[in-house]
Design a protein around this motif. Sequence first.
Motif, PDB file in Angstrom:
ATOM      1  N   TYR A  11       0.842  -1.187   0.000  1.00  0.00           N
ATOM      2  CA  TYR A  11       0.000   0.000   0.000  1.00  0.00           C
ATOM      3  C   TYR A  11       0.878   1.236   0.000  1.00  0.00           C
ATOM      4  N   ILE A  12       1.065   1.823  -1.172  1.00  0.00           N
ATOM      5  CA  ILE A  12       2.008   2.935  -1.286  1.00  0.00           C
ATOM      6  C   ILE A  12       1.327   4.283  -1.488  1.00  0.00           C
ATOM      7  N   VAL A  13       0.098   4.299  -1.987  1.00  0.00           N
ATOM      8  CA  VAL A  13      -0.596   5.553  -2.262  1.00  0.00           C
ATOM      9  C   VAL A  13      -1.406   5.945  -1.038  1.00  0.00           C
ATOM     10  N   LYS A  14      -1.157   7.145  -0.536  1.00  0.00           N
ATOM     11  CA  LYS A  14      -1.900   7.643   0.624  1.00  0.00           C
ATOM     12  C   LYS A  14      -3.134   8.422   0.210  1.00  0.00           C
ATOM     13  N   ALA A  15      -3.091   9.043  -0.983  1.00  0.00           N
ATOM     14  CA  ALA A  15      -4.247   9.819  -1.438  1.00  0.00           C
ATOM     15  C   ALA A  15      -4.151  10.086  -2.933  1.00  0.00           C
ATOM     16  N   ILE A  16      -5.319  10.238  -3.543  1.00  0.00           N
ATOM     17  CA  ILE A  16      -5.442  10.707  -4.921  1.00  0.00           C
ATOM     18  C   ILE A  16      -6.406  11.888  -4.876  1.00  0.00           C
ATOM     19  N   LEU A  17      -5.979  13.003  -5.461  1.00  0.00           N
ATOM     20  CA  LEU A  17      -6.783  14.229  -5.421  1.00  0.00           C
ATOM     21  C   LEU A  17      -6.921  14.815  -6.819  1.00  0.00           C
ATOM     22  N   ILE A  18      -8.074  15.399  -7.083  1.00  0.00           N
ATOM     23  CA  ILE A  18      -8.261  16.250  -8.257  1.00  0.00           C
ATOM     24  C   ILE A  18      -8.867  17.545  -7.734  1.00  0.00           C
ATOM     25  N   LEU A  19      -8.147  18.648  -7.965  1.00  0.00           N
ATOM     26  CA  LEU A  19      -8.599  19.972  -7.529  1.00  0.00           C
ATOM     27  C   LEU A  19      -8.807  20.856  -8.749  1.00  0.00           C
ATOM     28  N   ASP A  20      -9.677  21.858  -8.606  1.00  0.00           N
ATOM     29  CA  ASP A  20      -9.849  22.808  -9.703  1.00  0.00           C
ATOM     30  C   ASP A  20      -8.794  23.907  -9.599  1.00  0.00           C
ATOM     31  N   ASN A  21      -8.836  24.872 -10.510  1.00  0.00           N
ATOM     32  CA  ASN A  21      -7.785  25.892 -10.531  1.00  0.00           C
ATOM     33  C   ASN A  21      -7.918  26.922  -9.414  1.00  0.00           C
ATOM     34  N   ASP A  22      -8.924  26.783  -8.547  1.00  0.00           N
ATOM     35  CA  ASP A  22      -9.024  27.605  -7.343  1.00  0.00           C
ATOM     36  C   ASP A  22      -8.624  26.817  -6.100  1.00  0.00           C
ATOM     37  N   GLY A  23      -8.247  25.561  -6.284  1.00  0.00           N
ATOM     38  CA  GLY A  23      -7.856  24.721  -5.159  1.00  0.00           C
ATOM     39  C   GLY A  23      -9.022  24.016  -4.489  1.00  0.00           C
ATOM     40  N   ASN A  24     -10.193  24.075  -5.096  1.00  0.00           N
ATOM     41  CA  ASN A  24     -11.365  23.404  -4.532  1.00  0.00           C
ATOM     42  C   ASN A  24     -11.369  21.929  -4.912  1.00  0.00           C
ATOM     43  N   ARG A  25     -11.815  21.104  -3.993  1.00  0.00           N
ATOM     44  CA  ARG A  25     -11.841  19.657  -4.185  1.00  0.00           C
ATOM     45  C   ARG A  25     -12.926  19.272  -5.189  1.00  0.00           C
ATOM     46  N   LEU A  26     -12.518  18.512  -6.203  1.00  0.00           N
ATOM     47  CA  LEU A  26     -13.474  17.890  -7.106  1.00  0.00           C
ATOM     48  C   LEU A  26     -13.587  16.407  -6.789  1.00  0.00           C
ATOM     49  N   LEU A  27     -12.452  15.799  -6.477  1.00  0.00           N
ATOM     50  CA  LEU A  27     -12.418  14.387  -6.110  1.00  0.00           C
ATOM     51  C   LEU A  27     -11.265  14.195  -5.146  1.00  0.00           C
ATOM     52  N   VAL A  68       3.241  13.962  -6.057  1.00  0.00           N
ATOM     53  CA  VAL A  68       3.479  14.155  -7.484  1.00  0.00           C
ATOM     54  C   VAL A  68       2.204  14.745  -8.067  1.00  0.00           C
ATOM     55  N   TYR A  69       2.368  15.635  -9.033  1.00  0.00           N
ATOM     56  CA  TYR A  69       1.185  16.329  -9.545  1.00  0.00           C
ATOM     57  C   TYR A  69       1.359  16.739 -10.988  1.00  0.00           C
ATOM     58  N   LYS A  70       0.220  17.003 -11.592  1.00  0.00           N
ATOM     59  CA  LYS A  70       0.171  17.430 -12.991  1.00  0.00           C
ATOM     60  C   LYS A  70      -1.003  18.386 -13.121  1.00  0.00           C
ATOM     61  N   SER A  71      -0.808  19.459 -13.851  1.00  0.00           N
ATOM     62  CA  SER A  71      -1.915  20.388 -14.087  1.00  0.00           C
ATOM     63  C   SER A  71      -2.264  20.377 -15.566  1.00  0.00           C
ATOM     64  N   ASN A  72      -3.522  20.628 -15.837  1.00  0.00           N
ATOM     65  CA  ASN A  72      -4.003  20.683 -17.209  1.00  0.00           C
ATOM     66  C   ASN A  72      -5.203  21.619 -17.253  1.00  0.00           C
TER      67      ASN A  72
END
Length: 132
Positions: A11-27, A68-72
Amino acid sequence: MDTTLPEPTLYIVKAILILDNDGNRLLSKYYDDQFPTVKEQKEFEKNLFNKTHRANAEIIMFEGLTCVYKSNVDLFFYVIGSSNENELILVSVLHCLYDAISMMLNKNVEKRVLLDNMSGTLLAVDEICDNG
């Protein structure tokens, strides 16, 4: 002070996040109890976004975690692991997540389209990472 390494685990992943460009949580999907309450999770997400939304890097050490992160366009994708985790594995999970969502959204990866297809996005996250 105990200097031994933690027991090896799959178990290596502690979290997966998707945020919008204002930093609000989408997932957000947390796989351990480091942030047990929604308030602590949102505070962590806000601080992480503030630290990364202007940076060009792909990997950051933040609050003792490897992120680790990526923006699009108007979305930020994050995969978070422990401080001693292999960054290449976390980056592979991040690219897998992004590529899966990109294919589901016909390469139109933006907030509105993601929200319209949230059920597929949740399914992709669940299939990529099972309990961390």
